[in-house]
Write an enzyme that holds these catalytic residues in place. Structure first.
Site, mmCIF file in Angstrom:
data_model
loop_
_atom_site.group_PDB
_atom_site.id
_atom_site.type_symbol
_atom_site.label_atom_id
_atom_site.label_comp_id
_atom_site.label_asym_id
_atom_site.label_seq_id
_atom_site.Cartn_x
_atom_site.Cartn_y
_atom_site.Cartn_z
ATOM 1 N N GLU A 160 -17.919 -11.788 10.429
ATOM 2 C CA GLU A 160 -18.658 -10.735 11.160
ATOM 3 C C GLU A 160 -18.576 -9.417 10.392
ATOM 4 O O GLU A 160 -17.508 -9.018 9.919
ATOM 5 C CB GLU A 160 -18.087 -10.496 12.551
ATOM 6 C CG GLU A 160 -18.187 -11.587 13.557
ATOM 7 C CD GLU A 160 -19.535 -12.242 13.778
ATOM 8 O OE1 GLU A 160 -20.582 -11.747 13.305
ATOM 9 O OE2 GLU A 160 -19.526 -13.291 14.435
ATOM 10 N N HIS A 161 -19.708 -8.764 10.324
ATOM 11 C CA HIS A 161 -19.819 -7.461 9.664
ATOM 12 C C HIS A 161 -19.433 -7.542 8.179
ATOM 13 O O HIS A 161 -19.033 -6.539 7.597
ATOM 14 C CB HIS A 161 -18.989 -6.393 10.397
ATOM 15 C CG HIS A 161 -19.492 -6.145 11.800
ATOM 16 N ND1 HIS A 161 -20.527 -5.279 12.067
ATOM 17 C CD2 HIS A 161 -19.140 -6.692 12.987
ATOM 18 C CE1 HIS A 161 -20.771 -5.290 13.375
ATOM 19 N NE2 HIS A 161 -19.945 -6.137 13.955
ATOM 20 N N SER B 36 -47.727 -11.298 24.061
ATOM 21 C CA SER B 36 -46.469 -11.929 24.473
ATOM 22 C C SER B 36 -46.699 -12.727 25.740
ATOM 23 O O SER B 36 -47.073 -12.170 26.782
ATOM 24 C CB SER B 36 -45.398 -10.862 24.724
ATOM 25 O OG SER B 36 -44.357 -11.425 25.500
ATOM 26 N N GLY C 145 -31.135 -9.338 23.666
ATOM 27 C CA GLY C 145 -30.012 -8.384 23.666
ATOM 28 C C GLY C 145 -28.650 -9.032 23.857
ATOM 29 O O GLY C 145 -27.698 -8.385 24.263
ATOM 30 N N ASP D 149 -28.747 -12.781 10.002
ATOM 31 C CA ASP D 149 -29.497 -13.375 11.111
ATOM 32 C C ASP D 149 -30.829 -13.943 10.632
ATOM 33 O O ASP D 149 -31.229 -15.048 11.023
ATOM 34 C CB ASP D 149 -29.746 -12.331 12.203
ATOM 35 C CG ASP D 149 -28.456 -11.688 12.671
ATOM 36 O OD1 ASP D 149 -27.385 -12.254 12.401
ATOM 37 O OD2 ASP D 149 -28.524 -10.617 13.295
ATOM 38 N N ASP E 98 -21.749 -9.163 6.135
ATOM 39 C CA ASP E 98 -23.014 -9.331 5.383
ATOM 40 C C ASP E 98 -23.474 -8.051 4.710
ATOM 41 O O ASP E 98 -23.820 -8.050 3.525
ATOM 42 C CB ASP E 98 -24.128 -9.975 6.243
ATOM 43 C CG ASP E 98 -24.516 -9.222 7.497
ATOM 44 O OD1 ASP E 98 -23.852 -8.210 7.844
ATOM 45 O OD2 ASP E 98 -25.506 -9.635 8.146
ATOM 46 N N LEU F 247 -27.615 -13.242 20.189
ATOM 47 C CA LEU F 247 -28.031 -14.535 19.625
ATOM 48 C C LEU F 247 -29.225 -14.345 18.691
ATOM 49 O O LEU F 247 -29.900 -15.298 18.324
ATOM 50 C CB LEU F 247 -28.366 -15.535 20.744
ATOM 51 C CG LEU F 247 -27.190 -15.909 21.644
ATOM 52 C CD1 LEU F 247 -27.634 -16.872 22.743
ATOM 53 C CD2 LEU F 247 -26.048 -16.546 20.853
ATOM 54 N N SER F 248 -29.488 -13.097 18.332
ATOM 55 C CA SER F 248 -30.499 -12.769 17.322
ATOM 56 C C SER F 248 -31.926 -13.093 17.720
ATOM 57 O O SER F 248 -32.686 -13.692 16.950
ATOM 58 C CB SER F 248 -30.189 -13.469 15.992
ATOM 59 O OG SER F 248 -29.059 -12.905 15.441
ATOM 60 N N SER G 227 -34.142 -10.888 17.902
ATOM 61 C CA SER G 227 -35.016 -10.083 17.034
ATOM 62 C C SER G 227 -35.234 -10.771 15.695
ATOM 63 O O SER G 227 -36.356 -10.810 15.183
ATOM 64 C CB SER G 227 -34.470 -8.667 16.861
ATOM 65 O OG SER G 227 -33.129 -8.694 16.486
HETATM 66 C C1 GLA Z 1 -25.725 -8.321 13.730
HETATM 67 C C2 GLA Z 1 -26.479 -8.014 12.447
HETATM 68 C C3 GLA Z 1 -25.992 -8.899 11.297
HETATM 69 C C4 GLA Z 1 -24.467 -8.861 11.178
HETATM 70 C C5 GLA Z 1 -23.789 -9.067 12.539
HETATM 71 C C6 GLA Z 1 -22.289 -8.875 12.505
HETATM 72 O O1 GLA Z 1 -26.028 -9.615 14.154
HETATM 73 O O2 GLA Z 1 -27.860 -8.168 12.630
HETATM 74 O O3 GLA Z 1 -26.618 -8.519 10.107
HETATM 75 O O4 GLA Z 1 -24.034 -7.677 10.574
HETATM 76 O O5 GLA Z 1 -24.327 -8.187 13.519
HETATM 77 O O6 GLA Z 1 -21.681 -9.887 11.782
#
Ligand code: GLA
Length: 371
Positions: free
Chosen positions: A35-36, A66, A115, A165, A38, A118-119, A121
């Site tokens: 995590e964090h 949409s 939000g 993501d 990338d 789970l990405s 976006s």
């Molecule tokens: C979000 C960001 C990613 C990554 C994570 C943390 O998902 O979009 O690029 O930095 O946080 O790991």
């Protein structure tokens, strides 16, 4: 076709009065560990989940639709703070890269919770770029697609996120986690068959929703970039434990997380290859502690789930994604997952937290053209 893909195709037909020329979909993801790391040029280990955003696309007058919000938006426009920002940003990044496209109409339908970490976006971005590539035969490679989606996120949406993501959504394979070197953009598919090991990946969505733009995300990115400059390094991926002596306060804490997390990702991949799930789980707990204490991105809800997991004897648990709310994961015996979910619900009630939602995921396929 999956349900979301069918919904997008049907809503397109209803809305635009014609069959779409193509239907594609792209998944959300969980991150197992890393995590964090990338945006610090390090490694990450996500896997795609079977929650997707589908796009039905055809040539048209640049209208976005949409199905979920029952709303239309023009493709061309500034950032407005809604779902339309993501396709707009991607179309902008594709044009910036010199690709020629014509007018489009597109309908979006999805089931990635919004939000939640789970990405959702990244899934919209990945689906949009794959749809544009398919419709206009642009021939953009998947890695370049991920880079263009990240550019859209950084420069159009304004979140200084890394590439994890978008990369996961575009390149993951069913049954595998994806080890990504976020500097070289090289990847390795790492088989992840938890079922055979009698294990499950339980995801707890704390329902504490957030938009990364409203959190301390950009602040973490700035602090780590500043720490790297102080150390004379290109990025914190190159930092060692010895370098920590030259830093203090927030820069020290954030850097300590990145340095130790980078080590844990590599150890976690080794553990998975050796099917050493105990070691893998231990690294998840260590990652969570580091995210809580050094990176300071956890919340009482996330900590409560991790604490419940540990007391229930789960092999490992941690926040997944950026933090500040959203989801956490636990690696647990398949037979124990429901009990852990019940126990967590009870703890949430006792602590006056909102009602959590649980999922069990197995690694799903990345973005696909389905029609
Ligand atoms: C979000 C960001 C990613 C990554 C994570 C943390 O998902 O979009 O690029 O930095 O946080 O790991």
């Amino acid at each position: 076709m999956r349900d979301t893909e069918q919904r997008a195709a049907e809503a397109y037909k209803e809305n635009f009065g014609a069959e779409p020329d193509a239907v594609v979909s792209a998944p959300g993801r969980i991150n197992l560990i890393g995590e964090h790391t990338d945006y610090n040029d390090g490694h990450v280990l996500p896997c795609a989940v079977e929650r997707r955003v589908a796009v039905a696309i055809g040539r048209g007058n640049n209208e976005l639709h949409s199905a979920d919000f029952d709303e239309k938006q023009p493709l061309n426009g500034e950032k407005e703070g809604g779902w339309q920002d993501y396709p707009r940003g991607v179309a902008w990044a594709v044009k910036q890269a010199g690709y020629e496209t014509g007018g489009i109409n597109a309908t979006f339908a999805g089931d990635v919770p919004l939000g939640s970490g789970l990405s959702s976006s990244a899934a919209i971005e990945a689906a949009t770029i794959l749809a544009l590539d398919t419709l206009f035969g642009l021939g953009i490679g998947r890695k370049e697609m991920a880079s263009l989606c990240m550019k859209a996120e950084n420069e159009f949406v304004g979140v200084q996120s890394g590439i994890m993501d978008q990369y996961a959504s575009l390149l993951c394979k069913e049954g595998n986690a994806l080890l990504v070197d976020c500097r070289s953009l090289e990847e390795e598919h790492v088989p992840l068959d938890l079922e055979s090991a009698g294990l499950a990946l339980l995801v707890c969505d704390t329902r504490v929703e957030r938009e990364l733009g409203d959190t301390g995300y950009n602040d973490r990115q700035e602090t780590t970039a500043r720490a790297a400059r102080k150390l004379g390094l290109e990025a914190l991926r190159d930092a060692s434990e010895d370098d920590l002596e030259r830093l203090s306060d927030d820069e020290l804490k954030r850097t300590r997380h990145v340095v130790t997390e980078q080590r844990r990702v590599m150890q976690a991949v080794e553990a998975l290859k050796n099917e050493d799930f105990e070691m893998f789980g231990k690294l998840l707990y260590e990652s969570h502690a580091s995210l809580r204490e050094d990176y300071e991105v956890s919340t009482p809800e996330l900590d409560t789930f991790v604490e419940a997991s540990s007391e229930a004897g789960a092999l490992g648990a941690k926040v997944t994604g950026a933090g500040w709310g959203g989801c956490a994961i636990a690696l647990v015996s398949a037979g124990e997952a429901d009990r852990l979910a019940d126990d967590t619900r009870q703890r949430f009630t006792e602590r006056d937290f909102g009602e959590p939602v649980f999922y069990q995921f197995v690694p799903a396929a990345g973005a696909e053209v389905v029609a």
